[in-house]
Design a protein around this motif. Sequence first.
Motif, short mmCIF file in Angstrom:
data_model
loop_
_atom_site.label_atom_id
_atom_site.label_comp_id
_atom_site.label_asym_id
_atom_site.label_seq_id
_atom_site.Cartn_x
_atom_site.Cartn_y
_atom_site.Cartn_z
N GLY A 185 17.72 68.25 -3.96
CA GLY A 185 17.66 69.57 -3.33
C GLY A 185 18.97 69.92 -2.63
N ILE A 186 19.56 68.93 -1.96
CA ILE A 186 20.85 69.16 -1.29
C ILE A 186 21.92 69.53 -2.31
CG2 ILE A 186 22.71 68.01 -0.01
CD1 ILE A 186 20.41 66.41 1.43
N TYR A 217 32.07 68.37 -7.70
CA TYR A 217 32.29 68.94 -6.37
C TYR A 217 33.65 68.68 -5.74
CZ TYR A 217 27.53 70.48 -6.52
OH TYR A 217 26.38 71.12 -6.88
N PHE A 254 24.52 76.19 -5.60
CA PHE A 254 24.45 77.63 -5.35
C PHE A 254 25.56 78.05 -4.37
CE2 PHE A 254 19.98 77.17 -6.80
CZ PHE A 254 20.04 78.10 -7.84
N TYR A 255 25.79 77.23 -3.35
CA TYR A 255 26.81 77.57 -2.35
C TYR A 255 28.20 77.67 -2.99
CZ TYR A 255 29.89 77.20 1.67
OH TYR A 255 30.87 77.43 2.59
N TRP A 303 26.17 72.95 -13.94
CA TRP A 303 24.72 72.90 -13.70
C TRP A 303 24.04 71.97 -14.71
CZ3 TRP A 303 22.12 73.81 -9.59
CH2 TRP A 303 22.50 74.81 -8.70
N GLN A 348 24.76 68.43 -13.74
CA GLN A 348 24.05 68.08 -12.51
C GLN A 348 22.56 67.88 -12.78
OE1 GLN A 348 25.11 69.75 -8.65
NE2 GLN A 348 23.03 70.55 -8.49
N THR A 392 21.44 70.75 -5.26
CA THR A 392 21.11 72.06 -5.84
C THR A 392 21.59 73.18 -4.91
OG1 THR A 392 19.21 71.13 -7.01
CG2 THR A 392 19.21 73.51 -6.67
N ALA A 393 21.35 73.02 -3.62
CA ALA A 393 21.84 74.01 -2.65
C ALA A 393 23.36 74.09 -2.69
CB ALA A 393 21.35 73.65 -1.24
N MET A 394 24.02 72.94 -2.81
CA MET A 394 25.48 72.94 -2.90
C MET A 394 25.95 73.67 -4.15
SD MET A 394 26.38 69.06 -1.55
CE MET A 394 27.73 68.93 -2.67
#
Length: 120
Positions: A37-38, A114, A44-45, A53, A56, A40-42
């Motif tokens: 989840g972290i 990242y 989007f950020y 994607w 990931q 995934t949020a990154m």
Amino acid sequence: MKRFIIGRIRSIGYAFKGFFFLIQTEHAIISQLIIAGIFTAMGFYFGITREEWIWQILAIGMVLSAESLNTAIEKVCDFIHPDYHPKIGIIKDVASGAVTFAALTSLIVGGLIYFPYWLG
């Protein structure tokens, strides 16, 4: 043909039963879902690309799949031999090692995705 379709529907039901068992009871899976989840949020950020994607999602799926299989192996080992046994210990360690391979690989994938975003 009808029996075949009913059998496939039951198989899907069993798969979801196992899925929900894992996400409700297995702390390693729950932890890995939080990490997923972290990331995934990154994603989007930072606005990662479609290809990023894909990598990931594959990395997350690989870790969760490996952990799920590890859990199944551990449950079988505990059922067959509930008391400590050195050979059962090795089997469990090897299964856990497979998860480590998947996790390390996913960390490399995450780094490749990242680091360029973090660096600027």
